[in-house]
Write a protein that holds these residues in place. Structure first.
Motif, PDB file in Angstrom:
ATOM      1  N   UNK A 100       0.837  -1.212   0.000  1.00  0.00           N
ATOM      2  CA  UNK A 100       0.000   0.000   0.000  1.00  0.00           C
ATOM      3  C   UNK A 100       0.870   1.259   0.000  1.00  0.00           C
ATOM      4  N   UNK A 101       0.295   2.322  -0.494  1.00  0.00           N
ATOM      5  CA  UNK A 101       1.054   3.554  -0.672  1.00  0.00           C
ATOM      6  C   UNK A 101       1.515   4.085   0.681  1.00  0.00           C
ATOM      7  N   UNK A 102       2.790   4.431   0.848  1.00  0.00           N
ATOM      8  CA  UNK A 102       3.309   4.858   2.159  1.00  0.00           C
ATOM      9  C   UNK A 102       2.846   6.265   2.516  1.00  0.00           C
ATOM     10  N   UNK A 103       2.894   6.546   3.818  1.00  0.00           N
ATOM     11  CA  UNK A 103       2.577   7.893   4.298  1.00  0.00           C
ATOM     12  C   UNK A 103       3.843   8.745   4.257  1.00  0.00           C
ATOM     13  N   UNK A 104       3.689  10.024   4.582  1.00  0.00           N
ATOM     14  CA  UNK A 104       4.790  10.971   4.434  1.00  0.00           C
ATOM     15  C   UNK A 104       5.993  10.600   5.289  1.00  0.00           C
ATOM     16  N   UNK A 105       5.770  10.204   6.534  1.00  0.00           N
ATOM     17  CA  UNK A 105       6.892   9.869   7.413  1.00  0.00           C
ATOM     18  C   UNK A 105       7.675   8.663   6.890  1.00  0.00           C
ATOM     19  N   UNK A 106       6.975   7.697   6.325  1.00  0.00           N
ATOM     20  CA  UNK A 106       7.658   6.522   5.778  1.00  0.00           C
ATOM     21  C   UNK A 106       8.483   6.907   4.542  1.00  0.00           C
ATOM     22  N   UNK A 107       7.942   7.769   3.712  1.00  0.00           N
ATOM     23  CA  UNK A 107       8.677   8.223   2.534  1.00  0.00           C
ATOM     24  C   UNK A 107       9.915   9.008   2.944  1.00  0.00           C
ATOM     25  N   UNK A 108       9.777   9.848   3.955  1.00  0.00           N
ATOM     26  CA  UNK A 108      10.933  10.615   4.431  1.00  0.00           C
ATOM     27  C   UNK A 108      12.031   9.683   4.924  1.00  0.00           C
ATOM     28  N   UNK A 109      11.646   8.613   5.612  1.00  0.00           N
ATOM     29  CA  UNK A 109      12.642   7.660   6.105  1.00  0.00           C
ATOM     30  C   UNK A 109      13.400   7.015   4.944  1.00  0.00           C
ATOM     31  N   UNK A 110      12.685   6.672   3.874  1.00  0.00           N
ATOM     32  CA  UNK A 110      13.336   6.067   2.709  1.00  0.00           C
ATOM     33  C   UNK A 110      14.298   7.060   2.056  1.00  0.00           C
ATOM     34  N   UNK A 111      13.850   8.290   1.869  1.00  0.00           N
ATOM     35  CA  UNK A 111      14.696   9.310   1.233  1.00  0.00           C
ATOM     36  C   UNK A 111      15.911   9.621   2.096  1.00  0.00           C
ATOM     37  N   UNK A 112      15.727   9.673   3.399  1.00  0.00           N
ATOM     38  CA  UNK A 112      16.841   9.977   4.296  1.00  0.00           C
ATOM     39  C   UNK A 112      17.904   8.877   4.240  1.00  0.00           C
ATOM     40  N   UNK A 113      17.457   7.609   4.194  1.00  0.00           N
ATOM     41  CA  UNK A 113      18.420   6.511   4.071  1.00  0.00           C
ATOM     42  C   UNK A 113      19.197   6.610   2.759  1.00  0.00           C
ATOM     43  N   UNK A 114      18.494   6.967   1.679  1.00  0.00           N
ATOM     44  CA  UNK A 114      19.165   7.140   0.395  1.00  0.00           C
ATOM     45  C   UNK A 114      20.201   8.264   0.464  1.00  0.00           C
ATOM     46  N   UNK A 115      19.850   9.345   1.157  1.00  0.00           N
ATOM     47  CA  UNK A 115      20.774  10.470   1.304  1.00  0.00           C
ATOM     48  C   UNK A 115      22.010  10.052   2.087  1.00  0.00           C
ATOM     49  N   UNK A 116      21.844   9.273   3.148  1.00  0.00           N
ATOM     50  CA  UNK A 116      22.983   8.818   3.943  1.00  0.00           C
ATOM     51  C   UNK A 116      23.889   7.890   3.136  1.00  0.00           C
ATOM     52  N   UNK A 117      23.284   7.009   2.350  1.00  0.00           N
ATOM     53  CA  UNK A 117      24.087   6.094   1.530  1.00  0.00           C
ATOM     54  C   UNK A 117      24.922   6.869   0.512  1.00  0.00           C
ATOM     55  N   UNK A 118      24.346   7.924  -0.039  1.00  0.00           N
ATOM     56  CA  UNK A 118      25.102   8.733  -1.000  1.00  0.00           C
ATOM     57  C   UNK A 118      26.252   9.459  -0.325  1.00  0.00           C
ATOM     58  N   UNK A 119      26.041   9.926   0.891  1.00  0.00           N
ATOM     59  CA  UNK A 119      27.110  10.597   1.614  1.00  0.00           C
ATOM     60  C   UNK A 119      28.264   9.641   1.896  1.00  0.00           C
ATOM     61  N   UNK A 120      27.925   8.410   2.285  1.00  0.00           N
ATOM     62  CA  UNK A 120      28.966   7.421   2.576  1.00  0.00           C
ATOM     63  C   UNK A 120      29.737   7.068   1.304  1.00  0.00           C
ATOM     64  N   UNK A 121      29.005   6.891   0.198  1.00  0.00           N
ATOM     65  CA  UNK A 121      29.649   6.567  -1.076  1.00  0.00           C
ATOM     66  C   UNK A 121      30.557   7.691  -1.541  1.00  0.00           C
ATOM     67  N   UNK A 122      30.123   8.923  -1.370  1.00  0.00           N
ATOM     68  CA  UNK A 122      30.924  10.076  -1.778  1.00  0.00           C
ATOM     69  C   UNK A 122      32.201  10.186  -0.954  1.00  0.00           C
ATOM     70  N   UNK A 123      32.096   9.945   0.353  1.00  0.00           N
ATOM     71  CA  UNK A 123      33.270  10.021   1.217  1.00  0.00           C
ATOM     72  C   UNK A 123      34.286   8.943   0.857  1.00  0.00           C
ATOM     73  N   UNK A 124      33.804   7.707   0.552  1.00  0.00           N
ATOM     74  CA  UNK A 124      34.719   6.633   0.170  1.00  0.00           C
ATOM     75  C   UNK A 124      35.446   6.935  -1.116  1.00  0.00           C
ATOM     76  N   UNK A 125      34.749   7.465  -2.119  1.00  0.00           N
ATOM     77  CA  UNK A 125      35.374   7.812  -3.402  1.00  0.00           C
ATOM     78  C   UNK A 125      36.403   8.916  -3.231  1.00  0.00           C
ATOM     79  N   UNK A 126      36.112   9.864  -2.359  1.00  0.00           N
ATOM     80  CA  UNK A 126      37.037  10.971  -2.118  1.00  0.00           C
ATOM     81  C   UNK A 126      38.325  10.485  -1.488  1.00  0.00           C
ATOM     82  N   UNK A 127      38.216   9.588  -0.501  1.00  0.00           N
ATOM     83  CA  UNK A 127      39.416   9.061   0.158  1.00  0.00           C
ATOM     84  C   UNK A 127      40.274   8.249  -0.814  1.00  0.00           C
ATOM     85  N   UNK A 128      39.621   7.461  -1.681  1.00  0.00           N
ATOM     86  CA  UNK A 128      40.356   6.655  -2.646  1.00  0.00           C
ATOM     87  C   UNK A 128      41.083   7.534  -3.660  1.00  0.00           C
TER      88      UNK A 128
END
Length: 356
Positions: free
Chosen positions: A271-299
């Motif tokens: 079923x279609x998620x509510x706003x808080x659930x969508x925010x949680x998904x987007x926030x996790x995606x944002x954190x994963x991108x930050x981690x990926x960016x930091x790893x690429x920078x160090x390499x």
């Protein structure tokens, strides 16, 4: 149970009437029940343990509310009484952080009601605790003091240009009603402004948390104007679901294009998620991108440093520099000690590495 009748004199009259009925052989079961119910009250009254004035005030409040369970403790010395004034209940207190102006009545009113509920003074603005009818009532002075304190608290949170019109308000309830009539009815222009702000709100360079905070603030204010009424038939549930779906869609529309993939995945969830659930998904995606960016920078930094070190070594070898002396100077050791390292092939291995 003193709230059954208006006064204790009425209780005694009732007992006498029931005694007469019992003598006639009628309503014996009713008498037995009422006698058991009223006997402890009469005993306390005869012993002088009951204040009739306080009971009359309580009975008047019960008659107004219609529910005996809502009896309010009117002892001003008790912290759970609305007449109680604590050491922090001074006239200079600021109960809310933002002042009332022509555009924020609903948010101001919501915050103030919450603060007054904490102070146990909400009854003074909603009209449930009225001024005692008898000027000689022992609670009259306490009521006047609390009423004046609540008025002062309200005036402390009102803009200066509005405060001048509240100077002559006699009661906190009267002031509350006047402010509501003046500012709560201007709904349509403000609804237009809020919906326009929601449609134009974009994430841009803001983090997702900041973007959601601004989006949620606008939605909460809009809900003060367009609240969904409660319905026992179940129709309101469908209206609420559609409303929450619209919120999610508007939130996704304001996100940056870099979230295009995750937005498409969210729209397919059932079923279609509510706003808080969508925010949680987007926030996790944002954190994963930050981690990926930091790893690429160090390499990248590591590869850059290694390339620079090797390039410098090549220049040293091609330039005909005395590598032994150069290495000794680089390592901060004496030249005579280099021969020992050459014997162990450590220096030769380093020169070989630099020549690659």
């Amino acid at each position: 149970m003193p709230f059954v009748v208006a006064t204790l004199d009425g209780l005694r009259d009732l007992v006498l009437a029931l005694e007469g009925l019992r003598d006639l052989g009628k309503t014996k079961r009713l008498w037995d029940y009422m006698g058991w119910l009223l006997e402890p009250v009469l005993e306390d009254f005869d012993a002088g343990n009951i204040n009739t004035d306080q009971i009359q005030t309580q009975n008047s409040n019960v008659n107004q509310s219609g529910n005996p369970s809502n009896i309010v403790n009117h002892d001003p010395t008790q912290p759970n009484s609305p007449y109680f004034i604590g050491s922090n209940d001074n006239t200079g207190a600021m109960l809310v952080t933002h002042t009332l102006d022509a555009n924020n009545y609903h948010s101001w009113a919501r915050s103030l009601k919450r603060a007054l509920r904490i102070k146990n003074k909400l009854a003074f603005i909603d009209g449930s605790l009225k001024e005692p009818a008898d000027p000689n009532d022992p609670l009259m002075e306490h009521w006047l003091r609390c009423n004046d304190i609540v008025i002062t608290w309200m005036q402390n949170t009102i803009a200066v240009d509005i405060k001048c019109s509240t100077t002559y308000a006699e009661t906190a309830h009267q002031l509350w009603i006047e402010l509501e009539q003046h500012f709560a009815q201007q709904n349509t222009p403000r609804i237009f402004e809020i919906k326009q702000a929601i449609s134009m709100l974009l994430q841009n360079e803001k983090p997702v948390s900041v973007y959601l905070s601004k989006f949620k603030t606008l939605l909460d204010e809009l809900m003060n104007y367009e609240a969904v009424p409660n319905c026992s038939c179940g129709s309101s549930k469908i209206v609420i679901q559609n409303q929450q779906r619209d919120w999610v869609i508007k939130f996704l529309m304001g996100l940056n294009d870099s979230y295009k993939g995750i937005k498409a995945q969210i729209l397919l969830i059932k079923p279609f998620p509510i706003l808080n659930e969508v925010y949680s998904i987007i926030q996790q995606e944002e954190k994963m991108r930050e981690i990926s960016t930091e790893g690429s920078s160090h390499e990248s930094m590591a590869l850059l440093a290694r390339g620079s070190f090797k390039e410098k070594g090549k220049k040293i070898l091609k330039g005909g520099i005395d590598t032994t002396a150069h290495f000794a100077k680089f390592q901060g050791i004496h030249l005579k000690d280099v021969s020992k390292q050459i014997q162990t092939n450590q220096f030769a291995l380093i020169v070989k590495f630099l020549a690659i």
